[in-house]
Enzyme design. Structure first.
Site, short mmCIF file in Angstrom:
data_model
loop_
_atom_site.label_atom_id
_atom_site.label_comp_id
_atom_site.label_asym_id
_atom_site.label_seq_id
_atom_site.Cartn_x
_atom_site.Cartn_y
_atom_site.Cartn_z
N GLU A 159 0.83 -1.20 0.00
CA GLU A 159 0.00 0.00 0.00
C GLU A 159 0.87 1.26 0.00
O GLU A 159 0.57 2.24 -0.69
CB GLU A 159 -0.92 -0.01 1.23
CG GLU A 159 -2.13 0.87 1.11
CD GLU A 159 -3.13 0.59 2.24
OE1 GLU A 159 -3.97 -0.31 2.07
OE2 GLU A 159 -3.05 1.26 3.27
N GLU A 215 -15.57 -11.58 4.18
CA GLU A 215 -14.44 -11.30 3.29
C GLU A 215 -13.77 -12.60 2.83
O GLU A 215 -13.49 -12.78 1.65
CB GLU A 215 -13.41 -10.41 4.00
CG GLU A 215 -12.26 -9.99 3.09
CD GLU A 215 -11.14 -9.24 3.82
OE1 GLU A 215 -10.77 -9.65 4.93
OE2 GLU A 215 -10.66 -8.24 3.27
N CYS A 235 -10.44 -1.27 14.80
CA CYS A 235 -10.66 -2.68 15.13
C CYS A 235 -10.78 -2.92 16.63
O CYS A 235 -11.38 -3.91 17.05
CB CYS A 235 -9.53 -3.53 14.57
SG CYS A 235 -9.24 -3.24 12.83
N SER A 240 -6.93 1.85 -2.40
CA SER A 240 -5.77 1.01 -2.69
C SER A 240 -6.26 -0.35 -3.14
O SER A 240 -7.29 -0.85 -2.67
CB SER A 240 -4.94 0.87 -1.41
OG SER A 240 -4.10 -0.24 -1.50
N CYS A 299 -7.97 -2.06 4.07
CA CYS A 299 -7.83 -3.28 4.89
C CYS A 299 -9.10 -3.62 5.65
O CYS A 299 -9.21 -4.71 6.21
CB CYS A 299 -6.65 -3.19 5.83
SG CYS A 299 -6.23 -1.56 6.34
N LYS A 320 -14.95 -9.91 8.43
CA LYS A 320 -13.87 -10.78 7.95
C LYS A 320 -14.40 -12.16 7.56
O LYS A 320 -13.83 -12.84 6.71
CB LYS A 320 -12.79 -10.93 9.02
CG LYS A 320 -11.98 -9.66 9.25
CD LYS A 320 -10.95 -9.45 8.16
CE LYS A 320 -10.23 -8.11 8.34
NZ LYS A 320 -9.48 -7.73 7.13
N GLU A 332 2.19 1.78 -3.40
CA GLU A 332 1.10 2.28 -4.24
C GLU A 332 0.89 3.78 -3.99
O GLU A 332 0.73 4.56 -4.93
CB GLU A 332 -0.16 1.50 -3.88
CG GLU A 332 -1.15 1.34 -4.99
CD GLU A 332 -2.40 0.60 -4.51
OE1 GLU A 332 -2.35 -0.10 -3.49
OE2 GLU A 332 -3.43 0.76 -5.18
N GLU A 345 -13.22 -13.91 -5.16
CA GLU A 345 -11.90 -13.50 -5.68
C GLU A 345 -10.76 -13.93 -4.75
O GLU A 345 -9.60 -13.82 -5.11
CB GLU A 345 -11.87 -12.00 -5.96
CG GLU A 345 -12.14 -11.08 -4.80
CD GLU A 345 -13.62 -10.74 -4.60
OE1 GLU A 345 -14.49 -11.58 -4.95
OE2 GLU A 345 -13.90 -9.64 -4.07
#
Lengths: 589, 159
Positions: A284, A372, A514, A330, A310, A369, A287, A377
């Site tokens: 990141e 996710e 978090c 990102s 994230c 999560k 990037e 993908e």
């Protein structure tokens, strides 16, 4: 500031004008029971519909009982919180609520941590004198969250979180009278709605109406399977909160004890998501510098500000609400997914195990999560990079089921190579941490100079929206930070309208980041717990010998042996992703 | 990405309505009233558009639609049947008439027959108490309806 005096249970108290009876009573240590009321103190999160009537008190000169949570103090008020009339009224209210509540407490996911159960216990309820119709509604199971609205007490806390705080708008009270439930639009299931799975509804639900999908059984099965190698990764925020489930002071770091417990449970390798967080910074950060470099060279097409990626609930949020910005965040995958991708390629090769025999478990402070790791993908030949994601609460349950006393355990270190991490990765667990970690690395890479001070105090705190200017040796970098999706929406509207002045923005879906995730031990509205968790992460960071991601020796080795360099073709393949338009489009027939 | 389709002229009418209320979320109920006038009912697609135009969540719109009995998500039948349940009609046996309609059409109040031909609703007083019990089908008014006359009335609507 105007002060007013009143009397509560014969004790006089002086409070600011606008204070409620409930707040005033708590100031002098008088506990008035509540159910629908919820407040996260100074974080501007409050729910006081005055609906449940558990907090009623007697006010002299007032004919009916007053809800303490929604009644402001008046000068000279005389309040009684524990008269027979008050106690009887509260008991009747509770008995009526319980008369339409399932009696499966023994096997309810919320048992032992249920505010309704606590009240029944406190009031000494032994039987329900009312018999009548019971609500029956289908159970709704999504990849992350289970809705069992038969257990709903209509406190509306979830609705407040979903709408007022997160601005997601997945939940609303629907229908009327006895048929009322809190549900998504058209009473569809959560997975068909705009839900982001942030889990803040679960974090504030007083009963078992909203809970996480429990994956502990599948993990026990994998651990018992001799053909499987099971590795576990633990997110930064887990170590700062897990101890609470075992009666430890909020803010106690249990990193080493947690590692020992995971080993005792039987995980073959105990690794750290922090390792993957360092990897995230490499990708990141590169990037960010790449886009900045193009921008400074006069490229008008380059997408700035770069947005962190994230947080999976945040990703879901912009896919639903800002699909036109899907090229802006990102492309770096989250640390959980980077870990899974590396574990099932680089690490699986290293130990000579086929990816299908390798089970990757993650312990996360998060419910999104779970969704996710189920995204297509992030699968290879239908085999997910991360097989199961469990919350901090589920890990605590797993430790308790294994009859392990976390408190007295010795401390052990993570395994290598994917257990080594830096201070930069630890602070991923709090709002402001990801961008601070990125700044530490990006600064040194961009300027070629060593940072004299790695602490960026200006990026820290708990304000919902923060901004800071960081000096990259003459290049002024404008950084924005938002936590809570409602705050994120404000910054995003500016980006969409081309009014954003920022070069980079960090966004975390949950209030506090978090540390306040939907999978964390329940804070029951105590914001000092969140602050203690945040301080714990900064303490862990300060105590680490290495505090910059690019100096993690195992990350350096991973690039040398496997990935090449950040943003390499292999990195793109394994560590980056793309986003989808999940919005609803209106077209004409 | 999900798509919802609506006829262009009605969609534009709805957008005009929202605009006339300054696309203000606080005007939700007023906009829903107009929307129901335009479409005859409030299907999910219409609620999606209303939510978008007023910048409120679809769940919130549905919360309001499902709360107020005036709003309906079921399209009315080709021949909407209303049975007056006002005092005069009621004491003269309107409920038995309603029961007969329910039995013959196999639908409840607020529902529409699967073929879309008939829908059933109750209403309060059409100002023809002298003719109680009263039933209206579309624009036509039937007076002094008896349960055993229901079958005959329905037979008038063959198509």
């Amino acid at each position: 500031m105007e002060l007013i005096k009143l009397t509560i249970d014969k004790r006089s108290v002086e409070v600011e004008k606008g204070t409620t009876i409930l707040q005033a009573a708590r100031q002098i240590g008088i506990d008035i029971p509540t159910l629908c009321y919820f407040s996260l103190g100074d974080m501007k999160i409050e729910n006081k519909p005055g609906g449940c009537r558990i907090c009623v008190v007697e006010v002299e000169g007032r004919r009916n009982l007053a809800p303490a949570c929604a009644t402001e103090c008046m000068a000279g008020m005389v309040v009684r919180t524990n008269t027979i009339r008050v106690l009887n009224a509260r008991r009747t209210v509770l008995e009526l609520i319980l008369s339409d509540h399932p009696f499966d407490c023994l096997v309810c996911a919320k048992s032992g941590n249920c505010e309704l159960q606590d009240l029944a216990h406190k009031f000494g309820v032994r039987e329900i004198p009312y018999k009548g119709e019971q609500s029956t509604y289908r159970k709704d199971t999504s990849p992350s969250i289970i809705r069992d609205v038969d257990k709903c007490v209509m406190c509306r806390r979830c609705e407040m979180m979903c709408n007022d705080v997160q601005s997601v708008g997945a939940l609303s009270a629907v229908n009327r009278g006895f048929q009322s439930v809190v549900a998504p639009a058209f009473e569809m299931n959560l997975d068909k709605s705009v839900c982001t799975y942030c889990g803040q509804c679960v974090a504030v639900c007083p009963t078992g109406a909203l809970t996480e999908v429990d994956h502990t059984r599948q993990i026990i099965a994998a651990l018992a399977d001799p053909n499987k190698t099971v590795v576990v990764q633990t997110a930064p925020a887990v170590r700062a909160a897990l101890g609470e489930e075992f009666g430890m002071e909020p803010g106690t770091l249990v990193t080493g004890k947690m590692v020992t417990a995971l080993r005792e449970i039987g995980f073959d390798y105990v690794f750290d998501t922090d390792f993957a967080a360092d990897l995230t910074i490499m990708e990141e950060g590169t990037e960010l510098l790449g886009r900045l470099g193009k921008f400074l060279a006069g490229d008008k097409e380059v997408k700035l500000p770069i947005l962190t990626s994230c947080c999976p609930a945040w990703v879901n949020f912009f896919e639903h609400n800002f699909p036109e910005l899907k090229d802006v965040p990102s492309t770096s995958r989250s640390p959980q997914q980077m870990f899974g991708a590396i574990a099932k390629t680089y690490f699986a090769d290293k130990i000579g195990v086929n990816r299908k025999e390798l089970v990757v478990v993650s312990v996360m402070p998060c419910l999104a999560k779970k969704y996710e790791c189920s995204r297509d993908e992030f699968k290879h030949d239908n085999n997910p990079d991360v097989d199961f994601s469990i919350s901090t609460r589920e890990l605590a349950a797993l430790i308790k089921q294994a009859n392990i006393d976390l408190v007295t355990l010795p401390e052990e270190d993570f395994d290598n190579p994917m257990g080594e991490s830096t201070g930069a990765s630890v602070i991923f667990g709090t709002t402001g941490g990801v961008i601070e970690a990125a700044v530490r690395t990006a600064y040194e890479v961009h300027t070629g100079k060593k940072l004299e001070k790695v602490d960026f105090e200006e990026l820290r705190g708990l304000e919902g929206i923060r901004h800071a200017e960081v000096d990259f040796d003459g290049l002024k970098l404008n950084i924005g930070i938002a936590h809570g999706l409602g705050n994120a929406r404000q910054l995003l509207n500016d980006v969409r309208d081309g009014k954003s002045e920022f070069h980079a923005i960090e966004i975390m879906a949950c209030p506090g980041g978090c540390i306040g995730g939907g999978g964390q031990p329940l804070h029951h509205g105590n914001s000092t717990i969140l602050k203690a968790r945040q301080m714990a992460l900064y303490r862990e960071d300060a105590g680490k010998p290495i505090r910059k991601s690019h100096e993690n020796p195992f990350i350096v080795k991973l690039y040398e042996e496997f990935l090449g360099k950040p943003m390499s073709e292999k990195s793109h393949h394994l560590l980056h992703t793309h986003y989808f338009d999940k919005s609803t489009k209106i077209v004409v027939e | 990405m999900a798509e919802i389709k609506l006829p262009e002229n009605k969609l534009n009418q709805l957008k005009e309505v929202a605009k006339s209320f300054n696309n203000d979320g606080g005007e939700l109920i007023n906009v829903l009233h107009k929307a129901q006038e335009i479409f005859g009912y409030l299907p999910a697609e219409v609620q999606e558009v209303v939510a978008k135009e007023l910048n409120v969540s679809v769940a919130h719109v549905y919360g309001v639609v499902s709360f107020y009995s005036f709003f309906t998500m079921t399209p009315k039948g080709k021949h909407p049947i209303s049975i007056c349940l006002g005092t005069a009609c009621y004491v003269r046996g309107a409920e038995k008439v309603l029961d007969e309609f329910r039995k013959l059409l196999k639908i409840q109040v607020g529902e529409t027959t699967p073929d879309g031909k008939f829908s059933l609703s109750g209403l309060r007083c059409v100002g023809a108490c002298g003719l109680a019990p009263v039933v209206t089908i579309g624009e036509k008014v039937y007076g002094r309806v008896a349960p055993d006359g229901v079958k005959e009335i329905l037979a008038e609507y063959k198509d």
